[in-house]
Scaffold this motif. Sequence first.
Motif, short mmCIF file in Angstrom:
data_model
loop_
_atom_site.label_atom_id
_atom_site.label_comp_id
_atom_site.label_asym_id
_atom_site.label_seq_id
_atom_site.Cartn_x
_atom_site.Cartn_y
_atom_site.Cartn_z
N ASP A 1 -7.42 -5.42 -5.63
CA ASP A 1 -7.89 -5.77 -6.97
C ASP A 1 -7.85 -4.56 -7.90
OD1 ASP A 1 -8.85 -7.44 -8.96
OD2 ASP A 1 -10.95 -7.18 -8.39
N ASN B 1 -9.54 -12.47 -6.75
CA ASN B 1 -8.51 -11.66 -7.42
C ASN B 1 -7.12 -12.29 -7.32
OD1 ASN B 1 -8.65 -10.92 -4.59
ND2 ASN B 1 -7.26 -9.23 -5.05
N ASP C 1 -5.19 -2.91 -8.72
CA ASP C 1 -3.92 -2.21 -8.51
C ASP C 1 -2.73 -3.15 -8.41
OD1 ASP C 1 -5.10 0.38 -8.35
OD2 ASP C 1 -5.68 -0.04 -6.27
N ARG D 1 -10.17 -9.17 3.28
CA ARG D 1 -10.72 -7.89 2.83
C ARG D 1 -9.60 -6.99 2.29
NH1 ARG D 1 -14.39 -4.97 6.95
NH2 ARG D 1 -15.65 -6.76 6.39
N ALA D 2 -8.47 -6.97 2.97
CA ALA D 2 -7.34 -6.15 2.52
C ALA D 2 -6.79 -6.66 1.19
CB ALA D 2 -6.24 -6.14 3.58
N ARG E 1 -8.54 -8.29 -1.10
CA ARG E 1 -9.55 -7.92 -2.11
C ARG E 1 -9.43 -6.45 -2.52
NH1 ARG E 1 -13.22 -10.95 1.04
NH2 ARG E 1 -13.72 -12.91 0.04
N SER E 2 -9.05 -5.60 -1.57
CA SER E 2 -8.95 -4.17 -1.86
C SER E 2 -7.83 -3.85 -2.83
CB SER E 2 -8.76 -3.36 -0.57
OG SER E 2 -7.44 -3.48 -0.08
N ARG F 1 0.83 -1.20 0.00
CA ARG F 1 0.00 0.00 0.00
C ARG F 1 0.87 1.26 0.00
NH1 ARG F 1 -4.26 0.82 -2.27
NH2 ARG F 1 -5.05 -1.15 -1.53
#
Length: 112
Positions: free
Chosen positions: A62, A87, A64, A56-57, A59-60, A23
């Motif tokens: 996806d 993903n 990028d 969840r992290a 999946r987030s 991130r």
Amino acid sequence: MNAVFHLSSGDVSDWRHALANVRNLLDDDTAETDDVVLLANGDAVHLFVEGSPLSRAVRSLDGDVRCLGCRNSLSGRDIPHSKLLSNVDTVPAGVGELTRLQHDGYAYLKVP
């Protein structure tokens, strides 16, 4: 620039650290990225399984980040492809993919 993050630990705190590094790269306005890959092998493949503590992290990411799981590691842990997050793609061998990506000019980052 292209980068591959390599994660092999089964420790959830290491997963958090790795995802934070990914991130941070995505959020760095001074680093122009074309392709970012998070490759998990060894016990880290559990990160990519439905219901993992950080699903969840993952999946987030996806759209990028390309998330790749090692088929050898999945097979060795009896994790079927059907249990992976939507993903996540697989590669035959994580080490083979890491070698190919580095040969293709990807920056290699071992996380954590």
